[in-house]
Design an enzyme around this catalytic site. Structure first.
Site, mmCIF file in Angstrom:
data_model
loop_
_atom_site.group_PDB
_atom_site.id
_atom_site.type_symbol
_atom_site.label_atom_id
_atom_site.label_comp_id
_atom_site.label_asym_id
_atom_site.label_seq_id
_atom_site.Cartn_x
_atom_site.Cartn_y
_atom_site.Cartn_z
ATOM 1 C CG ASP A 16 -1.930 1.168 1.184
ATOM 2 O OD1 ASP A 16 -2.364 1.547 0.070
ATOM 3 O OD2 ASP A 16 -2.278 1.691 2.245
ATOM 4 C CB SER A 17 0.362 4.733 -0.977
ATOM 5 O OG SER A 17 -0.880 4.992 -0.337
ATOM 6 C CE1 TYR A 46 1.894 4.778 -4.539
ATOM 7 C CE2 TYR A 46 0.090 3.208 -4.335
ATOM 8 C CZ TYR A 46 1.452 3.483 -4.333
ATOM 9 O OH TYR A 46 2.353 2.457 -4.143
ATOM 10 N N GLY A 47 -2.718 9.635 -4.912
ATOM 11 C CA GLY A 47 -3.666 10.511 -5.580
ATOM 12 C C GLY A 47 -3.049 11.743 -6.200
ATOM 13 C CB CYS A 98 -3.582 0.476 -2.654
ATOM 14 S SG CYS A 98 -3.738 2.168 -3.258
ATOM 15 C CG ASN A 99 -10.048 0.449 -3.287
ATOM 16 O OD1 ASN A 99 -10.949 -0.210 -3.792
ATOM 17 N ND2 ASN A 99 -9.799 0.409 -1.995
ATOM 18 C CB THR A 100 -5.334 4.629 -5.809
ATOM 19 O OG1 THR A 100 -6.310 5.397 -5.104
ATOM 20 C CG2 THR A 100 -4.682 5.503 -6.869
ATOM 21 C CB CYS A 159 -9.473 4.490 0.551
ATOM 22 S SG CYS A 159 -7.788 4.894 1.110
ATOM 23 C CG HIS A 185 -5.067 4.929 4.279
ATOM 24 N ND1 HIS A 185 -4.598 4.421 3.098
ATOM 25 C CD2 HIS A 185 -3.990 5.404 4.948
ATOM 26 C CE1 HIS A 185 -3.290 4.586 3.046
ATOM 27 N NE2 HIS A 185 -2.889 5.187 4.158
#
EC number: 5.1.1.3
Length: 274
Positions: free
Chosen positions: A15-16, A47-48, A79-81, A194, A196
């Site tokens: 994950d980020s 990441y966004g 992580c969805n992104t 997300c 998080h």
């Protein structure tokens, strides 16, 4: 005699930031015999803020390095992104590796809703991605889905986990668009898109204008990983003293190290220079 050969290679979880720990927690419950490597891509957080082509290229290159160093049995992108952006490219780049992604839980939300009003709380990148809209088109055409792109909630969750407190008014402002009233109906499910967000779900419940079902996909993701991994022998050793946390920045502050240790992850020797 064991009923399957024991493969000691770790499951790599990335994950980020700290969000993927929600998935790691569930994976450990289901797979107590497994070793885990938890990768924090803190050099690229959040990441966004990245342009999509640059982030996709980074993830492909990073996983190449991680696979070479850690030789994982599979890679779980918590992580969805990252999943909605790079999963296809990663599978194409490393066809011999098994990748498990994380995508918004829109299908189960559509199956459970009674009011027909569902909100998806995600990062702006996940909200704008065509992958997310395709999931809605495929599974939720009978629902009214509100996509809410939160700019700050992942960072608020990081703050909460590191310091034990968060400004509740800030959380309230981020989740407010999720709550929709229409024709006497109200939003009854909010998809946490997300990893998080489950860390601050108790704060969100407190600030919500009415009760909803906060849909956390962590267990489903862990079950998916379990279902596609090879069976582990019944006599495989149980214990995770070899589990490590890896930071792509090459550094982690004392608070973050204590947090990782609280999840049973060693940080010494687990640093990967960016």
């Amino acid at each position: 005699m064991s009923d399957a050969a024991y493969d000691d290679r770790p499951l790599l979880v990335l994950d980020s930031g700290i969000g993927g720990l929600t998935v790691l927690r569930e994976a450990r419950v289901l797979m107590p015999e497994r070793r885990f490597v938890y990768v924090v891509d803190d050099a690229a957080f959040p990441y966004g803020n990245w342009e999509e082509p640059a982030l996709r290229e980074r993830l492909v290159d990073l996983f190449g390095e991680l696979i070479a160093i850690h030789d994982p049995i599979a890679c779980l992108i918590a992580c969805n992104t990252a999943s909605t952006l790079a999963l296809e490219a990663l599978r194409a780049a490393y066809p011999q590796m098994t990748f498990v992604g994380t995508v918004p839980a829109i299908k189960p939300a559509a199956e459970r809703t009674r009011s027909g009003l569902v909100s998806v709380l995600a990062t702006p990148g996940t909200v704008k991605r065509q992958y997310t809209r395709d999931l809605i088109e495929q599974w939720a055409t009978k629902c009214e889905v509100t996509l809410v792109g939160s700019v700050s909630l992942a960072a608020l969750a990081e703050t909460y986990m590191r310091h034990g407190s968060v400004e509740e008014s800030a959380v309230s402002a981020e989740i407010a668009p999720c709550f929709v009233e229409k024709d006497g109906r109200r939003t009854d499910i909010v998809v946490l898109a997300c990893t998080h967000y489950p860390f601050v779900v108790n704060r969100m419940r407190k600030m919500a204008p009415w009760p909803v079902d906060w849909l956390d996909p962590a267990e489903a993701i862990a079950r998916r990983a379990l279902s596609i991994l090879p069976r582990i022998a019944s006599d495989a050793p149980v214990g995770r003293h070899d589990d490590v946390a890896v930071f792509t920045s090459g550094r982690a502050d004392a608070v973050t190290r204590r947090l990782m240790q609280g999840f049973g992850l060693a940080t010494e020797g687990g640093i990967l220079p960016a």
